[in-house]
Design a protein around this motif. Structure first.
Motif, PDB file in Angstrom:
ATOM      1  N   ILE A 158       0.899  -1.064  -0.059  1.00  0.00           N
ATOM      2  CA  ILE A 158      -0.032  -0.189  -0.014  1.00  0.00           C
ATOM      3  C   ILE A 158       0.841   1.401   0.076  1.00  0.00           C
ATOM      4  O   ILE A 158       0.684   2.359  -0.880  1.00  0.00           O
ATOM      5  CB  ILE A 158      -0.873   0.086   1.220  1.00  0.00           C
ATOM      6  CG1 ILE A 158      -2.042  -0.947   0.996  1.00  0.00           C
ATOM      7  CG2 ILE A 158      -1.611   1.245   1.381  1.00  0.00           C
ATOM      8  CD1 ILE A 158      -3.048  -1.336   2.069  1.00  0.00           C
ATOM      9  N   PHE A 159       1.902   1.101   0.862  1.00  0.00           N
ATOM     10  CA  PHE A 159       2.785   2.503   1.050  1.00  0.00           C
ATOM     11  C   PHE A 159       3.490   2.927  -0.343  1.00  0.00           C
ATOM     12  O   PHE A 159       3.500   3.669  -0.746  1.00  0.00           O
ATOM     13  CB  PHE A 159       3.741   2.339   2.257  1.00  0.00           C
ATOM     14  CG  PHE A 159       3.064   2.640   3.476  1.00  0.00           C
ATOM     15  CD1 PHE A 159       2.412   3.847   3.649  1.00  0.00           C
ATOM     16  CD2 PHE A 159       2.889   1.463   4.592  1.00  0.00           C
ATOM     17  CE1 PHE A 159       1.757   4.058   4.801  1.00  0.00           C
ATOM     18  CE2 PHE A 159       2.270   1.876   5.585  1.00  0.00           C
ATOM     19  CZ  PHE A 159       1.685   3.110   5.827  1.00  0.00           C
ATOM     20  N   GLU A 160       3.974   1.597  -1.070  1.00  0.00           N
ATOM     21  CA  GLU A 160       4.674   1.626  -2.165  1.00  0.00           C
ATOM     22  C   GLU A 160       3.675   2.327  -3.373  1.00  0.00           C
ATOM     23  O   GLU A 160       4.079   2.943  -4.147  1.00  0.00           O
ATOM     24  CB  GLU A 160       5.082   0.445  -2.800  1.00  0.00           C
ATOM     25  CG  GLU A 160       6.667   0.164  -2.218  1.00  0.00           C
ATOM     26  CD  GLU A 160       7.087  -1.328  -2.323  1.00  0.00           C
ATOM     27  OE1 GLU A 160       6.823  -1.855  -3.261  1.00  0.00           O
ATOM     28  OE2 GLU A 160       7.928  -1.710  -1.372  1.00  0.00           O
ATOM     29  N   ASP A 161       2.476   1.773  -3.321  1.00  0.00           N
ATOM     30  CA  ASP A 161       1.425   2.465  -4.337  1.00  0.00           C
ATOM     31  C   ASP A 161       1.048   3.657  -3.957  1.00  0.00           C
ATOM     32  O   ASP A 161       0.665   4.334  -5.236  1.00  0.00           O
ATOM     33  CB  ASP A 161       0.180   1.600  -4.371  1.00  0.00           C
ATOM     34  CG  ASP A 161       0.276  -0.015  -4.944  1.00  0.00           C
ATOM     35  OD1 ASP A 161       1.489  -0.284  -5.448  1.00  0.00           O
ATOM     36  OD2 ASP A 161      -0.544  -0.770  -4.522  1.00  0.00           O
ATOM     37  N   LEU A 162       1.053   4.137  -2.742  1.00  0.00           N
ATOM     38  CA  LEU A 162       0.778   5.625  -2.719  1.00  0.00           C
ATOM     39  C   LEU A 162       1.746   6.547  -2.890  1.00  0.00           C
ATOM     40  O   LEU A 162       1.410   7.623  -3.270  1.00  0.00           O
ATOM     41  CB  LEU A 162       0.536   5.678  -1.138  1.00  0.00           C
ATOM     42  CG  LEU A 162      -0.726   5.513  -0.409  1.00  0.00           C
ATOM     43  CD1 LEU A 162      -0.783   5.342   1.131  1.00  0.00           C
ATOM     44  CD2 LEU A 162      -1.807   6.349  -0.894  1.00  0.00           C
ATOM     45  N   SER A 194       0.559   4.468  10.117  1.00  0.00           N
ATOM     46  CA  SER A 194      -0.108   3.109  10.076  1.00  0.00           C
ATOM     47  C   SER A 194      -0.869   2.901  11.334  1.00  0.00           C
ATOM     48  O   SER A 194      -0.310   3.215  12.549  1.00  0.00           O
ATOM     49  CB  SER A 194       0.934   1.815   9.898  1.00  0.00           C
ATOM     50  OG  SER A 194       0.400   0.777  10.150  1.00  0.00           O
ATOM     51  N   ASN A 195      -2.150   2.168  11.256  1.00  0.00           N
ATOM     52  CA  ASN A 195      -2.746   2.018  12.467  1.00  0.00           C
ATOM     53  C   ASN A 195      -2.305   0.687  13.030  1.00  0.00           C
ATOM     54  O   ASN A 195      -2.866  -0.170  13.646  1.00  0.00           O
ATOM     55  CB  ASN A 195      -4.286   2.023  12.296  1.00  0.00           C
ATOM     56  CG  ASN A 195      -4.937   1.361  13.441  1.00  0.00           C
ATOM     57  OD1 ASN A 195      -5.000   2.083  14.368  1.00  0.00           O
ATOM     58  ND2 ASN A 195      -5.747   0.448  13.045  1.00  0.00           N
ATOM     59  N   LEU A 239       8.427   0.013   8.381  1.00  0.00           N
ATOM     60  CA  LEU A 239       7.604   0.246   7.381  1.00  0.00           C
ATOM     61  C   LEU A 239       7.888   1.530   6.756  1.00  0.00           C
ATOM     62  O   LEU A 239       7.728   1.933   5.533  1.00  0.00           O
ATOM     63  CB  LEU A 239       6.067   0.562   7.852  1.00  0.00           C
ATOM     64  CG  LEU A 239       5.435  -0.745   8.391  1.00  0.00           C
ATOM     65  CD1 LEU A 239       3.983  -0.317   9.055  1.00  0.00           C
ATOM     66  CD2 LEU A 239       4.837  -1.617   7.055  1.00  0.00           C
ATOM     67  N   ALA A 240       8.432   2.499   7.609  1.00  0.00           N
ATOM     68  CA  ALA A 240       8.980   3.947   7.223  1.00  0.00           C
ATOM     69  C   ALA A 240      10.132   3.747   6.146  1.00  0.00           C
ATOM     70  O   ALA A 240      10.086   4.628   5.265  1.00  0.00           O
ATOM     71  CB  ALA A 240       9.252   4.848   8.268  1.00  0.00           C
TER      72      ALA A 240
END
Ligand code: CAA
Length: 291
Positions: free
Chosen positions: A100-104, A116-117, A126-127
């Protein structure tokens, strides 16, 4: 930086709760999910939960309608990228969150804050896969989001002060309380809560007590609003198992080993309330213990 618009990725139990409280607090919300059906279900749930708040006098009908008018839904990430604050609330799997982060990334404004939740995955890791580790942090709500007053704010190793302050302001505007946690497995709440739930499952597994006696003991003997097994069903047994695995792997201590009975329930697809069966069977009028 002032946050005005919020993008939420994932319209499940947590995502719809986050959209609910953000829109009531006056933020313009874009709720995203890959499934249009999931978005429809989320909007229906939000409306139902807001109606419940209206009927209990917690919010006005006007506030309910205005909040709904501040919300839009989308199955693509393009518009989400243009918001000031993004909260990813997808499935608790690292590969899913990373994708998701890559696609964003191609859609982001330079100043967008990414959060992120996640209930237990490393914020720093993740960061590190994004273009803005200093504008990345953990924004962890509790379930049910409209009711629970806490939000854990987790700084990754690179998170800057400005990002932390902007997120803290959002928590204050939600009328919730922020607890600052360091980025170690399970942060604070799940580091303490999940071993308790896991121990309740061991207590059942070893025959010390039945589902009913374990839950009654903790409700009436420790004043918990729900027994630990009912709470596990409420959170989702797959989520509980995933968090125990993160604690076990990340802290490398056998005291965090997931109970084999918890694994067995997950393997059976008995995941708690969301599948109508877990430590209790929810298919009838009242929940019936399954052991
Ligand atoms: N939206 C809006 N309002 C809601 C709601 C929702 N989804 N769910 C419950 N409510 C409201 C009800 O309307 C009710 O409001 P009033 O006080 O005004 O009457 C109030 O919350 C209490 O609800 P109920 O009367 O239906 O039921 P209850 O008294 O049994 O409370 C509960 C339900 C709030 C869930 C309570 O049992 C509780 O606090 N349980 C523990 C929850 C908990 O521990 N959550 C944390 C889980 S851990 C986590 O989330 C982190 C993670 O990463 C896994």
């Amino acid at each position: 930086m002032e946050i005005k618009t919020v993008g939420i990725v994932g319209a499940g139990q947590m995502g719809n709760g986050i959209a609910h409280v953000m829109s009531l607090a006056g933020y313009d919300v874009i709720l995203n999910d890959i499934s249009g059906d999931a978005l429809d279900r989320a909007m229906a749930t939000i409306s139902k939960n807001m109606e419940r708040q209206v009927s209990r006098g917690k919010i006005t009908t006007d506030a309910h309608q205005t909040a709904l008018s501040r919300m839009t839904t989308t199955t693509t990430l393009k518009e989400v990228g243009q918001t000031d604050l993004i909260i990813e609330a997808a499935t608790e799997r690292e590969t899913v969150k990373q994708a998701i982060f890559e696609d964003l990334l191609p859609h982001l404004k330079p100043e967008t804050i990414l959060t992120s939740n996640t209930s237990s995955i490393s914020i720093t890791r993740l960061a590190s896969r994004t273009d803005r580790p200093e504008k990345f942090m953990g924004f962890h709500f509790m379930n049910p989001v409209p009711v629970m007053e806490l939000v854990e704010l987790i700084r990754g190793i690179a998170t800057d002060e400005e990002t932390f302050r902007a997120c803290k302001k959002v928590v204050e505007r939600l009328n919730k309380t922020a607890a600052s946690a360091e980025d170690f497995p399970g942060f604070i709440v799940n580091r303490i809560l999940m071993p308790m739930i896991n121990e309740a499952v061991y207590t059942l597994y070893e025959g010390v007590g039945s589902v009913q006696s374990i839950d009654s003991s903790m409700k009436l003997g420790a004043n918990h609003p729900m027994g630990p097994l009912a709470l596990a069903d409420f959170i989702g047994l797959d989520t509980c198992l995933a968090i125990m695995n993160v604690l076990h792997d990340g802290l490398a201590d056998t005291k965090y080993r997931p109970c084999p009975l918890l694994t067995k329930y997950v393997e059976a697809g008995w995941l708690g309330r969301k599948t109508d069966r877990g430590f209790y069977d929810y298919r009838g009028e009242t929940p019936v213990p399954t052991r």
